[in-house]
Motif scaffolding. Structure first.
Motif, PDB file in Angstrom:
ATOM      1  N   VAL A  97      13.971 -17.938  -9.174  1.00 32.92           N
ATOM      2  CA  VAL A  97      14.229 -18.938  -8.130  1.00 32.92           C
ATOM      3  C   VAL A  97      13.999 -20.447  -8.362  1.00 32.92           C
ATOM      4  CG1 VAL A  97      13.982 -19.348  -5.628  1.00 32.92           C
ATOM      5  CG2 VAL A  97      14.232 -16.870  -6.526  1.00 32.92           C
ATOM      6  N   SER A  98      14.530 -21.342  -7.988  1.00 37.45           N
ATOM      7  CA  SER A  98      14.439 -22.615  -8.276  1.00 37.45           C
ATOM      8  C   SER A  98      14.140 -23.155  -6.852  1.00 37.45           C
ATOM      9  CB  SER A  98      15.550 -23.340  -8.953  1.00 37.45           C
ATOM     10  OG  SER A  98      15.406 -24.832  -8.954  1.00 37.45           O
ATOM     11  N   ALA A  99      12.915 -23.396  -6.825  1.00 34.74           N
ATOM     12  CA  ALA A  99      12.154 -23.733  -5.327  1.00 34.74           C
ATOM     13  C   ALA A  99      11.781 -25.131  -5.409  1.00 34.74           C
ATOM     14  CB  ALA A  99      11.068 -22.694  -4.956  1.00 34.74           C
ATOM     15  N   GLY A 100      12.631 -25.997  -5.493  1.00 33.77           N
ATOM     16  CA  GLY A 100      12.296 -27.491  -5.329  1.00 33.77           C
ATOM     17  C   GLY A 100      11.908 -27.940  -7.072  1.00 33.77           C
ATOM     18  N   PHE A 101      12.652 -27.479  -7.918  1.00 39.78           N
ATOM     19  CA  PHE A 101      12.509 -27.404  -9.204  1.00 39.78           C
ATOM     20  C   PHE A 101      13.195 -28.484  -9.740  1.00 39.78           C
ATOM     21  CE2 PHE A 101      13.067 -26.232 -14.014  1.00 39.78           C
ATOM     22  CZ  PHE A 101      11.647 -26.412 -14.462  1.00 39.78           C
ATOM     23  N   MET A 102      12.894 -29.757 -10.185  1.00 39.75           N
ATOM     24  CA  MET A 102      13.556 -31.099 -10.108  1.00 39.75           C
ATOM     25  C   MET A 102      14.116 -31.087 -11.517  1.00 39.75           C
ATOM     26  SD  MET A 102      13.655 -31.641  -7.073  1.00 39.75           S
ATOM     27  CE  MET A 102      14.347 -33.363  -7.286  1.00 39.75           C
ATOM     28  N   LYS A 103      14.220 -30.140 -12.451  1.00 42.97           N
ATOM     29  CA  LYS A 103      14.665 -30.499 -13.587  1.00 42.97           C
ATOM     30  C   LYS A 103      16.125 -29.560 -13.996  1.00 42.97           C
ATOM     31  CE  LYS A 103      11.676 -32.930 -15.843  1.00 42.97           C
ATOM     32  NZ  LYS A 103      11.023 -33.444 -14.708  1.00 42.97           N
ATOM     33  N   ILE A 104      17.095 -30.240 -14.435  1.00 40.97           N
ATOM     34  CA  ILE A 104      18.376 -29.416 -14.735  1.00 40.97           C
ATOM     35  C   ILE A 104      18.229 -28.423 -15.940  1.00 40.97           C
ATOM     36  CG2 ILE A 104      20.951 -29.653 -15.257  1.00 40.97           C
ATOM     37  CD1 ILE A 104      20.712 -32.351 -13.786  1.00 40.97           C
ATOM     38  N   VAL A 105      18.625 -26.993 -15.841  1.00 38.17           N
ATOM     39  CA  VAL A 105      18.292 -26.350 -17.236  1.00 38.17           C
ATOM     40  C   VAL A 105      19.668 -26.387 -17.851  1.00 38.17           C
ATOM     41  CG1 VAL A 105      16.527 -24.819 -15.681  1.00 38.17           C
ATOM     42  CG2 VAL A 105      19.055 -24.311 -15.869  1.00 38.17           C
TER      43      VAL A 105
END
Length: 212
Positions: A97-105
């Motif tokens: 879960v990306s919960a406000g994760f501000m990087k593009i994988v």
């Protein structure tokens, strides 16, 4: 004799954060309130792209393992992407879960977790993608906006949509006020969606997500 209920194993979640971790807290509260088996999932680790943030502190207070994977500690963005994928893999998650994760994988991460990486966006996709969804909706004069929970693909906010929540735009709204109301809906929707995916399973048919 009544049939015995079938035992259900909670799915393993790794949550990625970049800031205050309010979406993470909503998930932690849901698991604590319902129990991992009833909710369908348990958080097994929390990762971040930088240290010293409240999101990591929330995880530590909950007794969860944490890890930090910073872009600047790697020779390239591609190397960072591999390192992040490896760090997540150490906890063998069923869902990320990306919960406000501000990087593009990147490609390596998506090769391992495509169709299992969940993100939220503060607009009704495909309208207003990108970093300024709330501001863009206001500037456009939209009368309703909201939030989208979706799977991540290799585009910017272009992955298959799982669920959406609608928020009315009020005449007196500024970006901050509107964003706060969207966040309230976003947290509830994320908790509901993650639990349903974990409990029921799902399949992705083209752009459609079918929860079973």
């Amino acid at each position: 004799m009544a049939a015995k209920p079938v035992a259900r194993t909670a799915k393993r979640l790794v949550v990625l954060v970049s800031g205050s971790g309010t979406n993470l807290q909503a998930l932690l509260d849901a698991v604590a309130a319902e129990g991992a088996e009833a909710y369908g999932a348990e958080i097994v680790a929390v990762g971040a792209d930088r240290g010293g943030i409240e999101g990591l502190a929330r995880a530590e207070r909950a007794g969860l393992p944490t890890f930090v994977c910073r872009v600047k500690d790697h020779a390239s963005r591609e190397e960072w992407d591999v390192a992040l994928a490896d760090a997540v893999a150490a906890y063998a998650p069923d869902l990320v879960v990306s919960a406000g994760f501000m990087k593009i994988v990147g490609k390596e991460f998506l090769a391992r977790y495509g169709g299992r990486l969940i993100n939220t966006h503060p607009a009704l996709l495909p309208s207003f993608p990108g970093a300024h969804g709330v501001r863009d909706a206001l500037a456009y004069g939209a009368k309703v906006t909201g939030c989208t929970v979706h799977f991540v693909d290799d585009g910017v906010d272009t992955g298959p949509i799982i669920a959406q929540g609608v928020v009315e735009v009020r005449d007196e709204d500024d970006e901050s006020a509107l964003h706060e109301r969207i966040k309230d809906v976003e947290r509830r929707l994320l908790v509901e969606v993650v639990g349903r995916l974990a409990r029921n399973g799902y399949r992705i048919e083209g752009r459609k997500v079918v929860i079973q």
